[in-house]
Design an enzyme around this catalytic site. Structure first.
Site, mmCIF file in Angstrom:
data_model
loop_
_atom_site.group_PDB
_atom_site.id
_atom_site.type_symbol
_atom_site.label_atom_id
_atom_site.label_comp_id
_atom_site.label_asym_id
_atom_site.label_seq_id
_atom_site.Cartn_x
_atom_site.Cartn_y
_atom_site.Cartn_z
ATOM 1 N N LYS A 122 2.724 6.744 5.168
ATOM 2 C CA LYS A 122 2.158 5.404 5.128
ATOM 3 C C LYS A 122 1.851 4.857 6.522
ATOM 4 C CE LYS A 122 5.364 4.097 1.963
ATOM 5 N NZ LYS A 122 6.032 3.111 1.086
ATOM 6 N N PRO A 162 0.828 -1.209 0.000
ATOM 7 C CA PRO A 162 0.000 0.000 0.000
ATOM 8 C C PRO A 162 0.862 1.259 0.000
ATOM 9 C CG PRO A 162 -0.542 -1.504 1.809
ATOM 10 C CD PRO A 162 0.750 -1.961 1.227
ATOM 11 N N GLU A 163 0.465 2.233 -0.792
ATOM 12 C CA GLU A 163 1.193 3.505 -0.811
ATOM 13 C C GLU A 163 0.333 4.556 -0.121
ATOM 14 O OE1 GLU A 163 3.358 4.284 -4.420
ATOM 15 O OE2 GLU A 163 3.548 2.151 -4.846
ATOM 16 N N ARG A 167 12.659 -2.874 -3.898
ATOM 17 C CA ARG A 167 13.898 -2.696 -4.630
ATOM 18 C C ARG A 167 13.743 -2.586 -6.135
ATOM 19 N NH1 ARG A 167 18.841 -5.031 -2.527
ATOM 20 N NH2 ARG A 167 18.864 -6.339 -4.352
#
Ligand SMILES: [Zn+2]
Length: 258
Positions: free
Chosen positions: A51, A2-3, A248
């Site tokens: 967040k 989730p952003e 990443r």
């Protein structure tokens, strides 16, 4: 993962269910807080900071949670039976609603006055009432040699961007994720677009940056390694970038982005 926009929406749902109501149940299923009981506390609000999620009570207590990779909060009517699950970390309920937190990456209970110890390091919140683009830009510029793809994910610079928005934002601005921050010509536009993307998506779960909500068409480059760029047809590339183990992989079009 989730952003910021999904966390903002989660906070709003928690706020609608819990704020202004007295908790009739608090069930912490993390060892550290196994005996913590917030029953009879009045919840004043639920907010997001980047967040992070903060549920505050009139008694000066904050429940701090973070969804990390797989966490979620689900809100249901109090009368619904919730299946027991080892994935449940926390339940907060009142006579009308129950909020059930699954697989939360962080569960903390702390004095509201000490919230800065858990969210004070965050840069300006893209969806916060105090959003400050100039400050976000200043923080980004403070480390000019750092690749911009890494810098945008660092929540100390600005809070709310995750891997999807990072990749999409850089594509939309034609900037390679590997370009040093100091060599990004229009950082103001990049930061402004980040805020608009999150703002435009915050009312719904799921991220759409192409304007097409159809499954498989939502993103320009994110998750599309080896497939043709939607703009120029060059194959989209992917590679690991940065120190975070969770976020990443970065995606970019080597032709559209430089
Ligand atoms: Zn392209």
């Amino acid at each position: 993962m989730p952003e910021g926009d999904a966390v903002w929406l989660t906070a709003r749902r928690l706020h609608q269910a819990l704020a202004g109501r007295v908790l009739t149940r608090s069930d912490f299923r993390v060892p550290r807080y196994a005996t913590t009981d917030l029953t009879s506390q009045l919840v004043t609000e639920a907010v997001s900071r980047g967040k992070h999620l903060l549920v505050r009570t009139a008694g000066g207590v904050t429940v701090h949670t973070h969804l990390r990779m797989d966490g979620s909060w689900r809100v249901r009517p109090a009368r619904d039976r919730v299946a027991n699950s080892h994935r449940i970390r926390l339940i907060l309920a009142n006579t009308d609603w129950q909020a059930v937190g699954y697989q939360l990456g962080v569960v903390d209970v702390l004095p509201t006055a000490s919230e800065h110890t858990v969210v004070g390091y965050l840069g300006p919140d893209l969806l916060g009432p105090d959003w400050d683009p100039a400050e976000a830009e200043r923080r980004l510029r403070a480390d000019p040699a750092r690749p911009v793809g890494e810098a945008l994910l660092d929540q100390r610079n600005l809070a709310g961007i995750g891997n999807v928005y990072k990749a999409e934002l850089l594509f939309l601005r034609g900037v390679s994720p590997w370009r040093p921050v100091g060599e990004v010509t229009d950082l103001t536009a990049l930061v402004g677009l980040a805020q608009r993307l999150l703002e435009a998506n915050k009312e719904r779960f799921g991220m759409v940056t192409t304007g097409v909500a159809r499954r498989g068409a939502e993103t320009w480059v994110y998750g599309r390694a080896g497939r043709p760029c939607r703009r120029c047809g060059t194959l989209v590339r992917s590679a690991d970038q940065g120190r975070s183990t969770e976020e990443r992989i970065t995606y970019w079009c080597p032709r559209c982005q430089s």
